[in-house]
Design an enzyme around this catalytic site. Structure first.
Site, mmCIF file in Angstrom:
data_model
loop_
_atom_site.group_PDB
_atom_site.id
_atom_site.type_symbol
_atom_site.label_atom_id
_atom_site.label_comp_id
_atom_site.label_asym_id
_atom_site.label_seq_id
_atom_site.Cartn_x
_atom_site.Cartn_y
_atom_site.Cartn_z
ATOM 1 N N ASN A 29 -73.488 43.637 -11.211
ATOM 2 C CA ASN A 29 -74.017 42.485 -10.780
ATOM 3 C C ASN A 29 -73.324 41.445 -9.953
ATOM 4 O O ASN A 29 -73.734 40.559 -9.049
ATOM 5 C CB ASN A 29 -74.951 41.641 -12.023
ATOM 6 C CG ASN A 29 -73.727 41.371 -13.023
ATOM 7 O OD1 ASN A 29 -72.832 42.040 -13.277
ATOM 8 N ND2 ASN A 29 -74.074 40.150 -13.521
ATOM 9 N N GLY A 58 -70.819 45.375 -19.216
ATOM 10 C CA GLY A 58 -71.639 46.077 -19.033
ATOM 11 C C GLY A 58 -72.965 46.094 -19.953
ATOM 12 O O GLY A 58 -73.046 45.045 -20.634
ATOM 13 N N THR A 70 -75.254 46.667 -23.262
ATOM 14 C CA THR A 70 -74.985 46.878 -24.937
ATOM 15 C C THR A 70 -74.929 48.334 -25.047
ATOM 16 O O THR A 70 -74.151 48.829 -25.939
ATOM 17 C CB THR A 70 -75.854 45.868 -25.537
ATOM 18 O OG1 THR A 70 -75.548 44.621 -25.230
ATOM 19 C CG2 THR A 70 -75.625 46.261 -27.181
ATOM 20 N N THR A 98 -74.440 50.989 -23.391
ATOM 21 C CA THR A 98 -73.193 51.649 -22.896
ATOM 22 C C THR A 98 -71.964 51.109 -23.830
ATOM 23 O O THR A 98 -71.223 52.029 -24.202
ATOM 24 C CB THR A 98 -72.699 51.472 -21.444
ATOM 25 O OG1 THR A 98 -74.078 51.216 -20.706
ATOM 26 C CG2 THR A 98 -71.788 52.022 -20.810
ATOM 27 N N CYS A 124 -75.635 37.894 -16.450
ATOM 28 C CA CYS A 124 -75.585 38.128 -18.122
ATOM 29 C C CYS A 124 -75.935 36.762 -18.490
ATOM 30 O O CYS A 124 -76.458 36.666 -19.813
ATOM 31 C CB CYS A 124 -74.290 38.803 -18.503
ATOM 32 S SG CYS A 124 -72.819 38.009 -17.952
HETATM 33 P P1 NAD Z 1 -73.770 49.686 -17.387
HETATM 34 O O1 NAD Z 1 -73.666 49.446 -18.749
HETATM 35 O O2 NAD Z 1 -75.112 50.661 -17.229
HETATM 36 O O3 NAD Z 1 -72.779 50.100 -16.559
HETATM 37 C C1 NAD Z 1 -71.393 49.098 -16.484
HETATM 38 C C2 NAD Z 1 -70.373 50.175 -16.212
HETATM 39 O O4 NAD Z 1 -70.300 51.332 -17.028
HETATM 40 C C3 NAD Z 1 -70.661 50.972 -14.882
HETATM 41 O O5 NAD Z 1 -69.223 51.048 -13.998
HETATM 42 C C4 NAD Z 1 -71.232 52.249 -15.221
HETATM 43 O O6 NAD Z 1 -70.616 53.241 -14.245
HETATM 44 C C5 NAD Z 1 -70.126 52.307 -16.453
HETATM 45 N N1 NAD Z 1 -70.541 53.404 -17.407
HETATM 46 C C6 NAD Z 1 -71.771 53.830 -17.862
HETATM 47 N N2 NAD Z 1 -71.869 54.665 -18.854
HETATM 48 C C7 NAD Z 1 -70.683 54.924 -19.328
HETATM 49 C C8 NAD Z 1 -70.056 55.533 -20.074
HETATM 50 N N3 NAD Z 1 -70.587 56.389 -21.255
HETATM 51 N N4 NAD Z 1 -68.446 55.544 -20.459
HETATM 52 C C9 NAD Z 1 -67.725 54.558 -19.517
HETATM 53 N N5 NAD Z 1 -68.442 53.936 -18.508
HETATM 54 C C10 NAD Z 1 -69.786 54.044 -18.294
HETATM 55 O O7 NAD Z 1 -74.247 48.132 -16.956
HETATM 56 P P2 NAD Z 1 -74.980 47.713 -15.580
HETATM 57 O O8 NAD Z 1 -76.204 48.137 -15.525
HETATM 58 O O9 NAD Z 1 -73.809 48.084 -14.639
HETATM 59 O O10 NAD Z 1 -74.691 46.034 -15.720
HETATM 60 C C11 NAD Z 1 -75.722 45.246 -16.338
HETATM 61 C C12 NAD Z 1 -75.240 44.835 -17.530
HETATM 62 O O11 NAD Z 1 -74.028 44.466 -17.882
HETATM 63 C C13 NAD Z 1 -76.059 44.038 -18.352
HETATM 64 O O12 NAD Z 1 -76.521 44.299 -19.695
HETATM 65 C C14 NAD Z 1 -75.569 42.760 -18.251
HETATM 66 O O13 NAD Z 1 -75.997 41.784 -19.387
HETATM 67 C C15 NAD Z 1 -74.155 43.139 -18.560
HETATM 68 N N6 NAD Z 1 -73.168 41.882 -18.332
HETATM 69 C C16 NAD Z 1 -72.508 41.403 -18.993
HETATM 70 C C17 NAD Z 1 -71.826 40.490 -18.802
HETATM 71 C C18 NAD Z 1 -70.745 39.944 -19.692
HETATM 72 O O14 NAD Z 1 -69.903 38.940 -19.257
HETATM 73 N N7 NAD Z 1 -71.216 39.878 -21.036
HETATM 74 C C19 NAD Z 1 -71.354 40.430 -17.435
HETATM 75 C C20 NAD Z 1 -72.125 40.788 -16.484
HETATM 76 C C21 NAD Z 1 -72.964 41.785 -16.820
#
Ligand code: NAD
Length: 483
Positions: free
Chosen positions: A152, A228, A230, A232, A284
């Site tokens: 994002n 990323g 929750t 994941t 987020c």
């Molecule tokens: P996601 O969890 O699908 O992916 C995030 C990253 O993790 C990607 O690089 C992905 O390839 C990797 N990943 C996926 N599965 C994995 C695994 N099993 N092991 C290791 N890495 C893995 O999230 P997304 O769809 O990219 O992002 C959206 C989410 O991120 C939303 O839930 C949002 O709220 C959250 N987010 C949180 C913050 C915060 O600061 N709290 C900031 C931005 C986004």
């Protein structure tokens, strides 16, 4: 149109993935492939680990002044290439170019500047143990860190990890989101041009299931910083558990935006439009649960709907666009399914709800969605409890302070909250009760990088920012010198 080909960056060289496999990513505004991303595997992570662990032996001994000098240089080079980064981020992620220009890319540069300064000004503890000796604490870099980021705010969030990681003397293997790898790839040349030694930052592109998981399961990588979803995050906890890794997890949210009747109405309304729909609601920290005190509910709802209808959805590269495209077709479908669920749960679509009718021909296959406001749902509905992460908000009337605190806290998330009131005592009272890592009073998204940032409950584990980032990226030890 030729696809942009990306390669991994290991030991300051661009290298092809060991298995030679790539996959396409899409330009969200046009819905067509525009880049080819390495489908990296454990073998690529192993290669990156070799480079990063070798680099660690010298980088961890480099003086803070030298590390800071390079970090400042990285920031300057991002600034110098700002337009290029801005265009790439907007094209790759779908966000309006104005947002990339004012938020994403300046903040990426600032992340390096901030931590360059931060390490130069830290002072550790010292204490005399009378009659015994003298204690002082010392920070040690830890080793090779795995840095995993979402789609994002691609460069903004990746650099929020790289900067403190290397400032503290660690080396890194980064795994940017498979949906948005372009600006991370561009950063590699900046790092090299800034004089960062080979192997200090390595970039392994690919999916979470292969490259991401290989990082998390790697027995010699002692810390993982992840931003990323929750779900994941839970997998990362489980997969890293056998290795006792240090984890920093920034996860999902379902943030409340509380509007009291005594608020500065215009300011609350204008900012709520931003906190609802900025970056297509794909931040987020967006306030997707709007709670309005009953006396001003109708007026606020009408103002929000009017404002949302005026927002311009379309071409991300146009300077007056307010909402660009959602990041992917799958994500568009997920967000749309929540709008449909909202209707099934008894909600009323006050505005939006579908693809805009007025898109130009070239954007007909893009993943655009109108800003959507749903009323009439109760706090127990799924649409009011689950993270949607798109331009969709719910709006609900409340009667008392106690009630709104209760419904705000009745959530499995606890990332952030905004509240709007001109009553200072109420502001402090309510802010003190809210279960969220960040509470904004009469503002939104104002971030001071010296302050702790993170989530409560399923929104995360740990805090980053200022001293807290140093805590995560170093081991703190006590040395006791006998008299
Ligand atoms: P996601 O969890 O699908 O992916 C995030 C990253 O993790 C990607 O690089 C992905 O390839 C990797 N990943 C996926 N599965 C994995 C695994 N099993 N092991 C290791 N890495 C893995 O999230 P997304 O769809 O990219 O992002 C959206 C989410 O991120 C939303 O839930 C949002 O709220 C959250 N987010 C949180 C913050 C915060 O600061 N709290 C900031 C931005 C986004």
């Amino acid at each position: 149109m030729a696809l942009t080909a990306i390669d991994n960056f290991i030991n300051n060289e661009f290298v092809k993935p060991t298995e030679g496999a790539y996959f396409d990513t899409f330009n969200p505004a046009h819905g067509v492939p525009h880049a080819q991303i390495p489908d990296s595997t454990k073998a690529d992570v192993d290669l990156a680990y070799k480079a990063a662990s070798t680099a660690f032996t010298t980088w961890s001994k480099t003086t803070k002044a030298e590390r800071a000098r390079i970090l400042y240089k990285i920031a300057d080079l991002i600034d110098a290439r700002q337009d290029e980064f801005v265009r790439a981020e907007s094209k790759d992620q779908g966000k309006p170019i104005s947002l990339a220009k004012t938020v994403d890319i300046p903040r990426a540069a600032y992340n390096f500047r901030f931590f360059a300064g931060r390490i130069l000004h830290s002072v550790e503890e010292a204490a005399e143990l009378e009659g015994v000796g003298f204690n002082y604490s010392q920070r040690m870099p830890i080793g090779v860190a795995g840095l995993i980021s979402p789609w994002n705010l691609p460069l903004y969030l990746l650099t929020w990890k790289i900067a403190p990681c290397i400032a503290c003397g660690n080396t890194a293997i980064c795994k940017p989101s498979e949906f948005t790898s372009l600006t991370a790839y561009m950063l590699c040349s900046v790092l090299k041009d800034a004089g960062l030694p080979a192997g200090v930052v390595n970039m392994v592109f690919g999916t979470g299931m292969k490259a991401g998981q290989a990082l998390v399961e790697h027995p010699r990588i002692p810390l993982i910083s992840f931003t990323g979803g929750t779900v994941t995050g839970a997998k990362i906890i489980a997969n890293s558990a056998p290795h006792f890794k240090k984890l920093s997890l920034e996860l999902g949210g379902k943030n409340a935006n509380i509007i009291f009747a005594d608020c500065d109405f215009e300011k609350a309304l204008t900012t709520s439009l931003r906190s609802s729909f900025a970056n297509q609601g794909e931040i987020c920290l967006c306030g997707s649960r709007i709670f309005v005190e009953r006396p001003i509910y109708e007026k606020f709802l009408n103002g929000l709907v009017d404002g949302a209808k005026k927002l311009k959805v379309g071409d991300p590269s146009a300077h007056d666009t307010n909402l660009g495209a959602l990041v992917s077709k799958e994500h568009w479908e997920k967000v749309k399914s929540y709008i449909d669920l909202g209707v099934k749960e008894g909600g009323k679509i006050e505005c939006g709800g579908d693809k805009p009718a007025s898109l130009q021909d070239e954007f007909q296959n893009g993943y655009f969605l109108e800003p959507t406001i749903i009323s009439g749902l109760t706090p127990s509905c799924r649409v009011m409890r689950e993270e949607i992460f798109g331009p969709v908000v719910t709006i609900y009337a409340f009667d008392t302070e106690e009630e709104v605190i209760q419904i705000t806290n009745d959530s499995e998330y606890g990332l952030s909250c905004s509240l709007w009131t001109e009553n200072g005592r109420r502001a402090r009272r309510v802010a003190g009760e809210i279960q969220a890592g960040t509470v904004w009073v009469n503002t939104w998204m104002a971030r001071d990088l010296r302050m702790p940032f993170g989530g409560m409950k399923k929104s995360g584990l740990g805090r980053e920012g200022g001293e807290h980032s140093l805590d995560f990226y170093t081991e703190l030890k006590t040395i006791c010198l006998a008299d």
